[in-house]
Design a protein around this motif. Structure first.
Motif, mmCIF file in Angstrom:
data_model
loop_
_atom_site.group_PDB
_atom_site.id
_atom_site.type_symbol
_atom_site.label_atom_id
_atom_site.label_comp_id
_atom_site.label_asym_id
_atom_site.label_seq_id
_atom_site.Cartn_x
_atom_site.Cartn_y
_atom_site.Cartn_z
ATOM 1 N N UNK A 1 32.312 -1.279 11.556
ATOM 2 C CA UNK A 1 33.366 -2.509 12.166
ATOM 3 C C UNK A 1 35.014 -2.270 11.966
ATOM 4 N N UNK A 2 35.095 -1.291 10.849
ATOM 5 C CA UNK A 2 36.608 -1.484 10.375
ATOM 6 C C UNK A 2 37.658 -0.952 11.332
ATOM 7 N N UNK A 3 38.868 -1.145 10.787
ATOM 8 C CA UNK A 3 40.072 -0.839 11.897
ATOM 9 C C UNK A 3 40.286 0.556 11.906
ATOM 10 N N UNK A 4 39.897 1.407 10.982
ATOM 11 C CA UNK A 4 40.110 3.119 11.170
ATOM 12 C C UNK A 4 41.238 3.388 10.556
ATOM 13 N N UNK A 5 42.334 2.649 10.292
ATOM 14 C CA UNK A 5 43.423 2.914 9.455
ATOM 15 C C UNK A 5 43.984 1.924 8.624
ATOM 16 N N UNK A 6 44.501 2.046 7.632
ATOM 17 C CA UNK A 6 45.083 1.038 6.992
ATOM 18 C C UNK A 6 46.691 0.924 6.924
ATOM 19 N N UNK A 7 47.083 -0.324 6.911
ATOM 20 C CA UNK A 7 48.695 -0.521 7.121
ATOM 21 C C UNK A 7 49.106 -0.651 5.792
ATOM 22 N N UNK A 8 48.341 -0.754 4.597
ATOM 23 C CA UNK A 8 48.846 -1.045 3.319
ATOM 24 C C UNK A 8 49.268 0.324 2.824
ATOM 25 N N UNK A 9 50.695 0.276 2.449
ATOM 26 C CA UNK A 9 51.241 1.113 1.922
ATOM 27 C C UNK A 9 51.610 1.022 0.318
ATOM 28 N N UNK A 10 51.558 0.037 -0.157
ATOM 29 C CA UNK A 10 51.923 -0.570 -1.398
ATOM 30 C C UNK A 10 51.036 0.063 -2.419
ATOM 31 N N UNK A 11 51.306 -0.243 -3.815
ATOM 32 C CA UNK A 11 50.343 0.151 -4.962
ATOM 33 C C UNK A 11 49.072 -0.636 -4.912
ATOM 34 N N UNK A 12 47.934 -0.057 -5.255
ATOM 35 C CA UNK A 12 46.708 -0.559 -5.357
ATOM 36 C C UNK A 12 46.685 -1.297 -6.541
ATOM 37 N N UNK A 13 45.980 -2.395 -6.864
ATOM 38 C CA UNK A 13 45.613 -2.764 -8.266
ATOM 39 C C UNK A 13 44.886 -1.902 -9.101
ATOM 40 N N UNK A 14 45.152 -1.688 -10.317
ATOM 41 C CA UNK A 14 44.405 -0.789 -11.228
ATOM 42 C C UNK A 14 43.786 -1.412 -12.423
ATOM 43 N N UNK A 15 42.685 -1.057 -12.738
ATOM 44 C CA UNK A 15 42.000 -1.588 -13.835
ATOM 45 C C UNK A 15 41.544 -0.274 -14.589
ATOM 46 N N UNK A 16 40.934 -0.176 -15.907
ATOM 47 C CA UNK A 16 40.448 0.754 -16.606
ATOM 48 C C UNK A 16 39.175 1.099 -15.800
ATOM 49 N N UNK A 17 38.721 2.136 -15.776
ATOM 50 C CA UNK A 17 37.548 2.604 -14.927
ATOM 51 C C UNK A 17 36.557 3.362 -15.546
ATOM 52 N N UNK A 18 35.527 3.380 -15.825
ATOM 53 C CA UNK A 18 34.710 2.145 -15.647
ATOM 54 C C UNK A 18 34.541 1.673 -17.050
ATOM 55 N N UNK A 19 34.044 0.385 -17.374
ATOM 56 C CA UNK A 19 33.820 -0.204 -18.639
ATOM 57 C C UNK A 19 32.214 -0.441 -18.782
ATOM 58 N N UNK A 20 31.762 -0.018 -19.777
ATOM 59 C CA UNK A 20 30.390 -0.259 -20.172
ATOM 60 C C UNK A 20 30.288 -2.094 -20.272
ATOM 61 N N UNK A 21 29.507 -2.527 -19.736
ATOM 62 C CA UNK A 21 29.152 -4.165 -19.951
ATOM 63 C C UNK A 21 27.809 -4.012 -20.698
ATOM 64 N N UNK A 22 27.124 -3.213 -20.909
ATOM 65 C CA UNK A 22 25.814 -3.429 -21.716
ATOM 66 C C UNK A 22 25.352 -1.798 -21.946
ATOM 67 N N UNK A 23 24.312 -1.644 -22.611
ATOM 68 C CA UNK A 23 23.926 -0.318 -22.964
ATOM 69 C C UNK A 23 23.726 0.591 -21.690
ATOM 70 N N UNK A 24 23.337 -0.132 -20.644
ATOM 71 C CA UNK A 24 22.790 0.474 -19.509
ATOM 72 C C UNK A 24 23.875 0.404 -18.210
ATOM 73 N N UNK A 25 24.470 -0.436 -18.197
ATOM 74 C CA UNK A 25 25.338 -0.875 -17.017
ATOM 75 C C UNK A 25 26.596 -0.684 -17.212
#
Lengths: 204, 778
Positions: B121-145
């Protein structure tokens, strides 16, 4: 630091006003903010125990609203309105004079932890623009000179509780209308304004 | 209101239930509307806007979210118009603005709704050329997740699950606007019994589990439907295997049992299958662990049986065998009784390794209920083991029923969150610490209000291994006289009901200990059970096994029991064998095989078959399917028998209810004045769990529970680390304060290592520990 008994009693008094404990979350966050100048994680733990929701649920609400501060603020939080009505009435020069006096940029706190300065969106006092809030107590009709005087007064006098009426009398100009219930307890206590509708405790 | 209403979707008429959501009505008629946030088992929120459709309103056509809009008579819906397509493209373009598009390194790629729907269903291409939002990747939120906030599209499925379904909201949205992120509170990890479900329902790769991360690509997985052994609910699962290794277990939506959810134990307790420590060849323990061939071992065992004079042959069975295996074992035992030698009489007995076994309610006096009766009953009565720890998915069903307005009444003591769900909690004022009634049943406050003339479902079982069960029978009788009662027998472990249905007379471990006569020739088989650990009778069983003449253990790992045995036979488990499973409502479900058998391990039934042949007791079966068809002859249900063929039909994936008779002979125990309540916690030290690295640490903490009045009053403690002393034993433990408990009661998790040497009938002393060493099981 965990809460002292007097503060917990005050919190319980607020909780009793609501039919459900968790509804008191908003006012309790103000209490926490009044205590430390921001919402500390210790306060969040305390509140979550008091109203029976998890810490992260408290954090979720506290971090959503920009008036709940996540970082330490000074004794006096100066919120100068920069929205349209104030802008037209020259809030820019009020902002400049506060900035000059305190030497702070937006969202900065001075090293003595006396002032925190922020430019905010509309605080609902357009009738008396330009308007400023000190610890969320509103003063209307300020001029650059008056705002300077106010800052000096705060720095000299260091009042414990900020009361809108007093500020208005000393430094304010045109006032739109009596927009809040008069009290002498500062911003946090007037929040549950139940005078007209009553509280859960009174009803039971 | 009529039963069905008509709505018009994309020009054709479909019928729908009134009050249904548009997205559900369309789904039922085979029209798929794309969505991210909507999940049929949770309340709609309308977060993602992917399900926008056009409906006709009095003011013309309008876009509405189909997940929050209900159908109405003659509603006209268009799910494929140009406007809808444009909306979908717009929504996807926005969702992808901050999405990192790191599909090449994302575990979700290949089964990712965001990826699939962008393709469709998507548009096929993006018009967004700016910087994406960044977070630390990934963070453990429990021993198993693990949580990758960059990938998150803020659908709120995980936060809603933890709030609505599992009831432990430890993750929430933090911040606002562009900074919004799912997170936990600092130092308060997402420690939930059900946290793995959030990984399964996450529509992107934001939540991943440590056990599956970077292990496989979805298109490389071999999949089969099966039934989990984790509890006797019989959760429907899908086993995912790649290169002959089980990589993950997913919940399957079975309307009658787990409705798609799993406990973390049910989901992650599988790594032991591929542990190096698994036994793969028969071992002669008492000959310096010599490895033998199957043939040699079988020879040894059959000789031992044939040459023993009047042997007492005991089978201590566990709950992980299939119905077919229990059936084969039963036939083997029957045949042993027929062995003819001069003056030889063998006696065979079955003992189920479950401290909570009692006679239950299986006769015709009471009508048995199903799990789905939770949704139709007015009142739910609960008097059993702690449900959240022992039947976690049943806990979710009860929680859901309470959310829908059913009244839950709890008898006895409980140490988990289920107390908060109860309308009435009949704790220490009504039921003593010994599980006896303090008051006359008719005087229990408010009880008659909730039961008189109402539809009542009673979930009953032993709440403590040392419980006099007469009060339970008393309560059930009272309920039966006053209400329209149905009973759910609460036996919590794996295929317990399968054992009960297919073994002739089943007794408990207490009977094994009391009937054990060391003056006789004793041959003991432990079949997938470890009774020397995890039972309150462990110390007595240990003595009995030492006194036995010959002990054979069928097991996956070396453990406390196999140390005492003569021969260990390697067996198979869940995923490695085909068979049927009977859950606590006596619904028979299919367990399918997808893994090869490790080493020279054999299925349990194959051992029974070989042994029979060795002893010239000819058997007429040679495969699981043949066993199954023999077993099915015993079922009287007309036509709908639980055969492999029948159960693997799509129409029967939910299982088949049956009503085979059950023979349990467990003597009632007289409860003495107890101050200890032994409980089973979800996580313990079973060999399967300690050999599954990703969850092995979850049950490692050793602790006891009591309320603060007991803590400060009776024991006058001031340290959270204490020493339990009983005769020659002393164990250092943590103390957890739990205000749900009555005064003067200590709760001890018997399935955590270190407690099995305690004698439940004797007092323990508590002392403040002198040092803080060795609190965890290593």
């Amino acid at each position: 630091m965990s809460w002292e008994k007097a503060l917990i009693d005050k919190a319980k008094e607020i909780i009793d006003m609501y039919p459900q404990k968790r509804s008191a979350l908003g006012p309790l966050l103000y209490l926490a903010q009044e205590k430390d100048g921001y919402i500390s994680n210790d306060s969040i733990v305390e509140i979550s125990n008091l109203i029976g929701i998890t810490e992260v649920q408290v954090k979720s609400v506290a971090s959503f609203y920009s008036m709940y501060k996540e970082e330490q603020t000074g004794k006096y939080l100066l919120s100068v309105c920069k929205s349209i009505s104030c802008e037209i009435n020259d809030s820019r020069s009020v902002i400049d004079s506060v900035k000059n006096f305190t030497g702070l940029e937006n969202y900065e706190t001075d090293t003595e932890k006396v002032f925190t300065f922020e430019e905010v969106e509309c605080i609902g006092a357009c009738g008396g623009a330009p308007a400023v809030q000190v610890n969320y107590e509103t003063v209307e009709g300020l001029t650059p000179e008056k705002s300077l005087q106010m800052c000096e007064w705060l720095k000299e006098e260091r009042p414990e509780i900020i009361v809108a009426e007093e500020l208005q009398e000393k430094f304010g100009g045109v006032k739109s209308f009596d927009w809040a219930i008069k009290d002498n307890t500062g911003s946090s206590y007037s929040v549950p304004g139940f005078q007209n509708i009553g509280t859960a405790k009174e009803k039971s | 209101m009529t039963d069905q209403i008509k709505i018009n979707v994309n020009g054709s008429e479909i019928s729908s239930k009134p009050d249904q959501l548009i997205i559900e009505a369309c789904e039922d008629s085979g029209i798929h509307i794309p969505r991210f946030c909507w999940h049929k088992r949770m309340d709609p929120v309308g977060m993602c806007r992917m399900c926008l459709v056009e409906v006709e309103t009095p003011r013309g056509k309008a876009l509405v979210p189909s997940c929050t809009t209900k159908v109405s008579e003659d509603l006209v819906v268009d799910t494929e118009s140009d406007v809808v397509k444009k909306a979908q493209e717009g929504v996807l373009e926005f969702l992808l603005i901050n999405h990192p598009l790191d599909c090449p390194v994302c575990d979700k790629a290949g089964e990712c709704p965001l990826q699939d729907q962008t393709m469709a269903y998507g548009p096929g291409e993006s018009r967004f050329v700016e910087d994406k939002r960044h977070f630390e990747k990934p963070i453990p939120i429990s021993e198993i997740i693990l949580l990758d906030r960059e990938r998150c599209i803020l659908c709120a499925r995980c936060t809603r699950f933890s709030d609505e379904i599992s009831g432990d909201p430890l993750i929430e949205f933090i911040q606002r606007g562009n900074k919004t992120q799912v997170n936990t509170f600092p130092d308060e990890p997402f420690r939930s019994y059900f946290s793995g479900n959030t990984v399964q329902i996450c529509p992107v790769g934001a939540l991943t589990s440590s056990s599956y991360r970077f292990k496989a690509r979805p298109w490389d997985l071999k999949k089969v439907s099966s039934t989990s052994n984790c509890s006797s609910v019989g959760d429907s699962v899908e086993l995912n295997v790649s290169q002959n290794k089980m990589l993950r277990i997913l919940g399957e939506d079975n309307e009658f049992t787990n409705q798609g959810w799993l406990s973390d134990k049910g989901r992650y307790n599988f790594e032991y299958l591929h542990s190096d420590k698994r036994i793969e060849t028969p071992i002669l323990v008492k000959n310096s662990n010599k490895e033998l061939t199957i043939n040699e071992t079988m020879e040894l065992i059959s000789n031992q049986i044939l040459t023993s004079e009047n042997p007492n042959i005991s089978f201590i069975v566990g709950h992980n065998s299939t119905n077919e295996e229990y059936y084969a074992l039963n036939k083997f035992a029957e045949n042993l009784n027929k062995v003819e030698n001069e003056n030889k009489v063998s006696t065979t007995n079955f003992y189920l390794s479950d401290d909570y076994l009692y006679n239950g309610f299986f006769n015709d006096d009471y009508s048995l209920g199903e799990i789905k009766d939770l949704d139709s009953a007015d009142t739910i009565i609960l008097w059993a083991q702690d449900i959240k720890d022992n039947l976690p998915t049943l806990y979710l069903r009860i929680k859901q029923a309470v959310r829908n307005g059913k009244k839950l009444l709890i008898f006895g003591h409980t140490n988990t969150a289920i107390k908060e769900l109860s309308e009435e909690y009949y704790g220490e004022n009504i039921v003593t610490n010994n599980f006896e009634f303090n008051v006359d049943l008719s005087d229990i406050p408010n009880l008659s209000k909730y039961i008189d003339g109402k539809d009542v479902l009673a979930i009953v079982g032993k709440a403590s291994p040392l419980q006099n069960v007469n009060p339970i029978f008393q309560l059930v009788k009272h309920l039966d006289q006053n209400s329209n009662l149905k009973i759910l027998n609460c036996f919590s472990k794996g295929n317990t009901l399968g054992a009960l249905q297919n073994l002739d007379i089943v007794k408990g471990l207490n009977e094994f200990v009391t009937e054990f006569d060391s003056s006789k020739k004793n041959i003991v088989f432990t079949v997938g059970s470890n009774p020397v650990n995890n039972s309150i009778y462990s110390h007595k069983i240990k003595e009995a096994l030492i006194d036995s003449d010959f002990v054979v253990s069928l097991d996956l790992f070396k453990n406390e029991t196999t140390e005492l045995s003569d021969i260990i036979l390697p067996t198979t488990t869940f995923g490695e064998k085909e068979g049927t499973f009977t859950n606590l409502e006596m619904r028979t479900l299919m367990q399918n095989k997808i893994l090869p058998t490790p080493g020279s391990a054999l299925n349990e039934w194959e051992y029974w078959l070989i042994l029979s042949n060795k002893m010239n007791l000819l058997e007429s079966y040679g495969t699981e399917a043949e066993l199954n068809s023999m077993l099915c002859k015993d079922y009287i249900d007309n036509g709908n028998i639980p055969s492999f063929d029948n159960l693997n039909k799509p129409s029967n994936l939910d299982g088949i209810l049956n009503s085979k008779t059950i023979n349990i002979e467990v003597k009632n125990v007289d409860s003495t004045n107890l101050e200890i309540l032994f409980v089973h916690r979800l996580y313990g030290d079973s060999s399967s769990q300690i050999n599954s690295p990703s969850i092995s640490m979850l049950g490692s903490e050793r602790f006891i529970e009591m309320n603060s009045a007991t803590y400060f009053g009776s024991y006058m403690l001031n340290s959270d680390v204490v020493t339990l002393i009983q005769e020659n034993n002393s164990i250092q433990v943590n103390v957890n304060i739990n205000e749900n408990l009555p005064d003067n009661l200590l709760v001890i998790p018997i399935n955590r290592r270190g407690f099995q040497d305690l004698n439940p009938e004797k007092k323990v002393e508590l002392e403040v520990a002198k040092s803080r060493e060795q609190l965890s099981v290593t």
